[in-house]
Design an enzyme around this catalytic site. Structure first.
Site, PDB file in Angstrom:
ATOM      1  N   HIS A   1      -7.292  -5.801  -1.406  1.00 44.19           N
ATOM      2  CA  HIS A   1      -6.016  -5.306  -0.948  1.00 44.19           C
ATOM      3  C   HIS A   1      -5.503  -6.114   0.368  1.00 44.19           C
ATOM      4  CE1 HIS A   1      -3.745  -1.542  -0.809  1.00 44.19           C
ATOM      5  NE2 HIS A   1      -3.970  -1.230   0.525  1.00 44.19           N
TER       6      HIS A   1
ATOM      7  N   SER B   1       1.016  -1.084   0.052  1.00 43.86           N
ATOM      8  CA  SER B   1      -0.080   0.111  -0.206  1.00 43.86           C
ATOM      9  C   SER B   1       0.898   1.277   0.041  1.00 43.86           C
ATOM     10  CB  SER B   1      -1.043   0.041   1.199  1.00 43.86           C
ATOM     11  OG  SER B   1      -1.975   0.797   0.956  1.00 43.86           O
TER      12      SER B   1
ATOM     13  N   ASP C   1      -8.704  -5.394  -6.110  1.00 43.89           N
ATOM     14  CA  ASP C   1      -8.301  -4.352  -5.085  1.00 43.89           C
ATOM     15  C   ASP C   1      -9.136  -2.985  -5.602  1.00 43.89           C
ATOM     16  OD1 ASP C   1      -7.421  -2.445  -3.394  1.00 43.89           O
ATOM     17  OD2 ASP C   1      -5.037  -3.202  -3.690  1.00 43.89           O
TER      18      ASP C   1
END
Length: 652
Positions: free
Chosen positions: A337, A200, A306
């Protein structure tokens, strides 16, 4: 290459094995970790590893207090090589999350003893790799945890926070043993070879640092990383979230930063107007144009479902790296994610071990010659390709046609006649799954087009786009386009809280451990759902950005406009008996903010099309839709930006 699953052990077994390994290390000598045939081995003591903190000078003064900012760097490295005067490579994760939110599936935070010395290092990198002769370096980005400066969400300060550490590791920077004052500290224990990893925001920093071309950064492993921050918040003007980078900075900044960084926060707010117009703030945070400066190899990982960091980021970064011949590898899962440690753990750790051994220690273990792409086809079932997008993939045009009922049409190769239209009204309460579930029904909120049942499987591999000509009834309008596999399937439940995984109560251990950092993590399992259709790629745009992707204009009601929506990268096989569908609609609920009005939009079907990455091109489409190959026309143009990796000698 065959990757054997790692045998799991209970925590006491791990500690026992670590003790034996430490004893063997003392007997056979510290050079064994890097002299082992085929790869590094866990011959160094984790318990006796050196744990220390330094503060690296970023040479920036983001908080304008009159002195350059220092960022906190927590290090754990094996003792034995240091005693022998041998240097070790570095695995580095630079993150804003070490104190506010934690890392990994269990939200682990850094921990310290009463004297402020590091004890607990989030994730498994230290437990697994330090006994194998690596140092693990965890960096607090500027404005977070124990670092000076201000959070600037992917901007110069964020990137320089991490780049300065790479420079220091390579003898080009300054560091001290205290946040203020203190003695100068050098990194004489490392050979400077650095690999950055993270998920991320952490992955985004790895992308950004690599795009500076910094020497000494040998490889990056970005997991669900952003490649352009504009595309995190907008899609051609359509606002994707109801907040901006200033709100994100507020989540991660330390209490010290919050007291002195109001001006930086205001700059973030002012530079990211919710109009969706491009500003200088976004230029600074767009790493894609600098892909040609990347010296490091790239092992990119992304979930194809995602909806946080959407696959547009993966596709444009991958294609830009490909155009510049960067050595690269990719894993694409069916999760949201999610870190691969939590959906393919044994194979991931084994592959990552080989990757770092090759690019940081120089082992010729074949990882650079292995298939470049691993794709999850069903929960827990994977396939490989020599490169990605798949060989033979070509951009192929499909066109919508009017059907017998309003909003229900066909998808094929023939252009609709002039004057053919479909009309829908934006309904912000509906989203992609609502549209897909009623693809065969006439509904006012969408226009849907589908093929007949396929007679051969059809694979879409890479990034596509949809060009729409639409006439709005109001001065503002948003558009969504989604690709759907119509047919029953069992998929990862990416829309649930775990985004495709379930966390179990039992744990296994991945490397050595101590009381303060066990190296043990909860196991996971696939969370699956039975579905009748699967949305596998999507894209959005504000119709007001028809003339410029980065600047919106008011629309004239009743006037037609043409705009192209960029679909997220994917790799999906529509099987025999299923149908491929394209849906065009307005606001996608929970993914984009609605416009100020609820426009009625009329599509000109003769000027609307989808350019999709079909493996086998138009001929494959012809076979799958039961047309003669001759009727399929040209096989399609090869996708741009796909080139074989450059040879290892290109790396610094």
């Amino acid at each position: 290459m065959t990757i054997r699953a790692r045998v799991t052990r209970s925590p006491w077994q791990v500690l026992a094995v670590a003790a034996v390994v430490a004893l063997l290390s003392a007997l056979i000598g510290p050079a064994a970790a890097q002299a082992a045939p085929g790869g590094s081995r866990p011959v160094y003591s984790y318990d006796h590893a050196i744990r220390e903190s330094v503060w690296v000078d970023t040479r920036l003064d983001g908080d304008t207090d009159g002195r350059t900012d220092r960022v906190a760097v927590d290090i754990v490295r094996p003792l034995e090589p240091a005693q022998q005067g041998r240097k070790v490579p570095v695995i580095m994760d630079a993150s804003p999350y070490y104190s506010c939110c934690g890392r990994g599936n269990e939200s682990q935070k850094k921990t310290y003893d009463a004297q402020g010395r590091p004890v607990g290092f989030p994730l498994y990198y230290d437990n697994y790799f330090v006994p194998r002769g690596y140092a693990t370096v965890l960096v607090d980005l500027a404005g977070t945890n124990r670092s000076d400066g201000c959070v600037d969400v992917g901007g110069r300060s964020d990137i320089q926070s991490a780049k300065a550490v790479v420079d220091w590791l390579n003898g080009r920077g300054r560091a001290y043993d205290a946040r203020s004052g203190g003695k100068a500290v050098t990194a004489g224990w490392t050979d400077g070879a650095t690999g950055m990893i993270g998920k991320s925001w952490d992955a985004t920093i790895a992308n950004g640092v690599a795009a500076t071309g910094v020497k000494g950064l040998k490889t990056i492993v970005p997991i669900s990383g952003i490649s352009s921050w504009y595309d995190y918040y907008f899609a051609k003007g359509a606002p994707l979230y109801d907040s901006g980078p200033d709100a994100l900075a507020d989540v991660v900044e330390s209490s010290d930063a919050r007291a002195r960084c109001a001006a930086v926060q205001q700059k973030l707010a002012d530079g990211a107007p919710r109009t969706g117009d491009w500003t200088g703030l976004w230029t600074e945070r767009d790493y894609v144009p600098d892909a040609g400066r990347v010296r490091a190899s790239v092992f990119m990982v992304h979930g194809m479902q995602d909806l946080n960091v959407r696959t547009q980021h993966a596709g444009q970064w991958w294609d830009a790296l490909a155009r510049h011949g960067v050595e690269r590898k990719v894993w694409l899962s069916q999760t949201g994610h999610v870190d691969p440690f939590d959906h393919r753990r044994a194979e991931w750790v084994a592959t990552l071990h080989q990757w770092f051994d090759h690019y940081l220690m120089g082992y010729d273990n074949g990882i650079d010659r292995a298939p470049a792409a691993d794709i999850e086809r069903a929960p827990g079932t994977w396939s490989t390709d020599p490169r990605w997008p798949a060989p033979g993939t070509a951009a192929t045009t499909l066109r919508p046609a009017k059907g017998s009922a309003p909003g229900v049409g066909a998808l094929g190769t023939e252009r609709a006649p002039q004057g053919a239209t479909e009309t829908f009204t934006d309904d912000p309460k509906l989203g992609e799954n609502d549209w897909a579930a009623r693809i065969d029904a006439s509904t006012p909120g969408k226009a849907g087009f589908r093929t007949g049942k396929l007679t051969a499987p059809l694979r879409l591999s890479g990034s596509g786009k949809v060009t729409v000509t639409a006439t709005p009834s109001t001065s503002t309008a948003h558009l969504s386009a989604v690709l759907v596999d119509l047919g029953p399937d069992t998929i990862r439940n990416y829309g649930a809280e775990g985004e495709g995984i379930t966390t179990l109560d039992r744990s296994t251990c991945w490397g050595a451990g101590t009381t303060g950092d066990t190296g043990c993590f909860k196991e996971t399992a696939a969370d699956t759902a039975k579905v009748t259709q699967t949305v596998f790629s999507r894209g959005w745009a504000d119709l007001g950005n028809y003339a410029d992707a980065h600047e919106g204009r008011p629309l004239t009601p009743g006037k037609p406009y043409t705009i192209t929506l960029d679909l997220g990268a994917s790799d999906h096989i529509v099987p025999v008996g299923h149908r491929l569908a394209l849906i065009i609609a307005g606001t996608d609920a929970e993914l984009i903010d609605p416009p100020s009005s609820k426009p009625r939009l009329t599509l000109d079907l003769s000027r609307t099309s989808a350019e999709l990455p079909l493996t086998g091109g138009a001929r494959a489409l012809g076979r799958a839709t039961d047309r003669a190959a001759a009727d399929a026309g040209d096989p399609g143009a090869p996708l741009d930006g796909i080139a074989p990796p450059r040879p290892p000698s290109r790396l610094p």
